[in-house]
Design a protein around this motif. Structure first.
Motif, PDB file in Angstrom:
ATOM      1  N   ARG A 161       0.867  -1.452   0.118  1.00  0.00           N
ATOM      2  CA  ARG A 161       0.254   0.146   0.010  1.00  0.00           C
ATOM      3  C   ARG A 161       0.651   1.852  -0.033  1.00  0.00           C
ATOM      4  O   ARG A 161       0.438   2.631  -0.132  1.00  0.00           O
ATOM      5  N   ILE A 162       1.935   1.281   0.282  1.00  0.00           N
ATOM      6  CA  ILE A 162       3.341   2.357   0.650  1.00  0.00           C
ATOM      7  C   ILE A 162       3.849   2.581  -1.361  1.00  0.00           C
ATOM      8  O   ILE A 162       4.547   0.973  -1.463  1.00  0.00           O
ATOM      9  N   GLU A 163       4.039   3.201  -1.842  1.00  0.00           N
ATOM     10  CA  GLU A 163       5.020   3.269  -2.427  1.00  0.00           C
ATOM     11  C   GLU A 163       6.425   2.759  -3.013  1.00  0.00           C
ATOM     12  O   GLU A 163       6.670   3.493  -1.794  1.00  0.00           O
ATOM     13  N   LEU A 164       7.000   2.040  -3.518  1.00  0.00           N
ATOM     14  CA  LEU A 164       7.947   2.012  -3.986  1.00  0.00           C
ATOM     15  C   LEU A 164       9.019   3.060  -3.309  1.00  0.00           C
ATOM     16  O   LEU A 164      10.031   2.614  -1.994  1.00  0.00           O
ATOM     17  N   MET A 220       8.603   5.942  -1.775  1.00  0.00           N
ATOM     18  CA  MET A 220       8.687   6.408  -0.357  1.00  0.00           C
ATOM     19  C   MET A 220       8.962   5.492   0.172  1.00  0.00           C
ATOM     20  O   MET A 220       9.977   5.489   1.640  1.00  0.00           O
ATOM     21  N   ALA A 221       8.439   4.584   0.209  1.00  0.00           N
ATOM     22  CA  ALA A 221       8.612   3.312   1.672  1.00  0.00           C
ATOM     23  C   ALA A 221      10.493   2.944   1.128  1.00  0.00           C
ATOM     24  O   ALA A 221      10.502   2.996   2.325  1.00  0.00           O
ATOM     25  N   TYR A 222      11.003   3.110   0.093  1.00  0.00           N
ATOM     26  CA  TYR A 222      12.308   2.977   0.339  1.00  0.00           C
ATOM     27  C   TYR A 222      13.435   3.649   0.671  1.00  0.00           C
ATOM     28  O   TYR A 222      13.952   3.991   1.718  1.00  0.00           O
ATOM     29  N   ALA A 223      12.888   4.915   0.254  1.00  0.00           N
ATOM     30  CA  ALA A 223      13.949   6.142   1.195  1.00  0.00           C
ATOM     31  C   ALA A 223      13.445   6.108   2.475  1.00  0.00           C
ATOM     32  O   ALA A 223      14.131   6.356   3.545  1.00  0.00           O
ATOM     33  N   ILE A 224      12.197   5.645   2.818  1.00  0.00           N
ATOM     34  CA  ILE A 224      11.797   5.910   4.684  1.00  0.00           C
ATOM     35  C   ILE A 224      13.160   5.107   5.398  1.00  0.00           C
ATOM     36  O   ILE A 224      13.608   4.730   6.413  1.00  0.00           O
ATOM     37  N   TRP A 225      12.791   3.459   4.901  1.00  0.00           N
ATOM     38  CA  TRP A 225      13.248   2.534   5.047  1.00  0.00           C
ATOM     39  C   TRP A 225      14.805   2.448   5.222  1.00  0.00           C
ATOM     40  O   TRP A 225      15.392   2.716   6.460  1.00  0.00           O
ATOM     41  N   SER A 226      15.314   2.939   4.062  1.00  0.00           N
ATOM     42  CA  SER A 226      16.926   3.177   4.424  1.00  0.00           C
ATOM     43  C   SER A 226      17.474   4.357   4.770  1.00  0.00           C
ATOM     44  O   SER A 226      18.209   4.435   5.618  1.00  0.00           O
ATOM     45  N   GLY A 227      16.632   6.221   5.441  1.00  0.00           N
ATOM     46  CA  GLY A 227      16.735   6.967   5.612  1.00  0.00           C
ATOM     47  C   GLY A 227      16.382   7.014   7.341  1.00  0.00           C
ATOM     48  O   GLY A 227      18.027   6.748   7.637  1.00  0.00           O
ATOM     49  N   LEU A 228      15.864   6.137   7.834  1.00  0.00           N
ATOM     50  CA  LEU A 228      15.255   5.961   9.076  1.00  0.00           C
ATOM     51  C   LEU A 228      16.070   5.311   9.870  1.00  0.00           C
ATOM     52  O   LEU A 228      16.434   5.238  11.149  1.00  0.00           O
ATOM     53  N   VAL A 259      12.603  12.574   4.403  1.00  0.00           N
ATOM     54  CA  VAL A 259      11.901  11.887   5.225  1.00  0.00           C
ATOM     55  C   VAL A 259      10.583  12.076   5.741  1.00  0.00           C
ATOM     56  O   VAL A 259       9.216  11.436   4.974  1.00  0.00           O
ATOM     57  N   ALA A 260      10.253  13.219   6.570  1.00  0.00           N
ATOM     58  CA  ALA A 260       9.843  14.228   6.454  1.00  0.00           C
ATOM     59  C   ALA A 260       8.413  14.574   5.539  1.00  0.00           C
ATOM     60  O   ALA A 260       7.394  14.316   5.511  1.00  0.00           O
ATOM     61  N   GLY A 261       9.855  15.331   4.849  1.00  0.00           N
ATOM     62  CA  GLY A 261       9.455  15.434   4.080  1.00  0.00           C
ATOM     63  C   GLY A 261       8.667  15.225   2.896  1.00  0.00           C
ATOM     64  O   GLY A 261       8.163  15.326   1.811  1.00  0.00           O
ATOM     65  N   LEU A 262       9.181  13.777   2.151  1.00  0.00           N
ATOM     66  CA  LEU A 262       8.660  12.882   2.107  1.00  0.00           C
ATOM     67  C   LEU A 262       7.066  12.363   1.958  1.00  0.00           C
ATOM     68  O   LEU A 262       6.124  12.621   1.345  1.00  0.00           O
ATOM     69  N   HIS A 263       6.688  12.368   3.456  1.00  0.00           N
ATOM     70  CA  HIS A 263       5.912  11.609   3.840  1.00  0.00           C
ATOM     71  C   HIS A 263       4.845  12.476   3.906  1.00  0.00           C
ATOM     72  O   HIS A 263       3.621  12.740   3.515  1.00  0.00           O
ATOM     73  N   LEU A 264       5.310  13.674   4.542  1.00  0.00           N
ATOM     74  CA  LEU A 264       3.936  15.162   3.791  1.00  0.00           C
ATOM     75  C   LEU A 264       3.984  15.333   3.036  1.00  0.00           C
ATOM     76  O   LEU A 264       2.477  15.923   2.540  1.00  0.00           O
ATOM     77  N   SER A 265       4.809  15.656   1.965  1.00  0.00           N
ATOM     78  CA  SER A 265       4.259  15.669  -0.153  1.00  0.00           C
ATOM     79  C   SER A 265       3.811  14.688  -0.737  1.00  0.00           C
ATOM     80  O   SER A 265       3.228  14.866  -1.849  1.00  0.00           O
ATOM     81  N   THR A 266       3.607  13.417  -0.059  1.00  0.00           N
ATOM     82  CA  THR A 266       2.860  12.106  -0.271  1.00  0.00           C
ATOM     83  C   THR A 266       1.182  12.353  -0.232  1.00  0.00           C
ATOM     84  O   THR A 266       1.214  12.653   1.255  1.00  0.00           O
ATOM     85  N   PRO A 267      -0.156  12.340  -1.158  1.00  0.00           N
ATOM     86  CA  PRO A 267      -0.750  12.868  -0.997  1.00  0.00           C
ATOM     87  C   PRO A 267      -1.285  11.142   0.374  1.00  0.00           C
ATOM     88  O   PRO A 267      -1.070  10.141  -0.196  1.00  0.00           O
ATOM     89  N   SER A 268      -2.485  11.065   0.805  1.00  0.00           N
ATOM     90  CA  SER A 268      -2.543   9.395   1.688  1.00  0.00           C
ATOM     91  C   SER A 268      -4.195   9.179   0.838  1.00  0.00           C
ATOM     92  O   SER A 268      -4.411   9.761   0.193  1.00  0.00           O
ATOM     93  N   SER A 269      -3.528   7.677   1.047  1.00  0.00           N
ATOM     94  CA  SER A 269      -4.687   6.923   0.117  1.00  0.00           C
ATOM     95  C   SER A 269      -5.427   6.321   1.266  1.00  0.00           C
ATOM     96  O   SER A 269      -5.635   6.052   2.291  1.00  0.00           O
TER      97      SER A 269
END
Length: 109
Positions: free
Chosen positions: A54-57, A59-67, A99-109
């Motif tokens: 349910r999470i874009e690839l 986005m998920a990978y950036a958060i996974w690797s960044g955090l 990571v926060a910027g990526l999360h905030l700039s993505t529309p919720s699904s």
């Protein structure tokens, strides 16, 4: 928070645990941490796979690797007594901000 985000947080937690176990394995010379490393990475990738339903690839990978990177750096400072230089602190802050910027700039699904 839907289950995909919980899966992603679990994936990050197990990835960090796997990386710490890698350090503790002392180049695969210690059996317990070596086995823990493999199991943690397997579990991490399993949770990441579930999160990707349910999470874009990207986005998920950036958060996974960044955090994961930021958390491992902090574990290094607090657990392994690595030095926290101003440059490291700024870099960790930038990773978290990204990571926060990526999360905030993505529309919720």
């Amino acid at each position: 928070m839907n289950t995909s985000w919980i899966y992603l947080l679990l994936a990050i937690t197990f990835e960090v645990s796997g990386t710490v176990s890698m350090k503790l394995s002392d180049g695969f010379s210690r059996t317990g941490p070596s086995v823990a490393m493999g199991l943690c990475y397997l579990i991490s990738l399993s949770f990441l796979t579930l999160a990707l339903k349910r999470i874009e690839l990207g986005m998920a990978y950036a958060i996974w690797s960044g955090l994961g990177t930021a958390m491992v750096a902090l574990v290094g400072v607090y657990w392994f007594e690595e030095h926290l230089t101003p440059g490291k602190l700024i870099s960790i802050t930038l990773i978290i901000a990204g990571v926060a910027g990526l999360h905030l700039s993505t529309p919720s699904s």
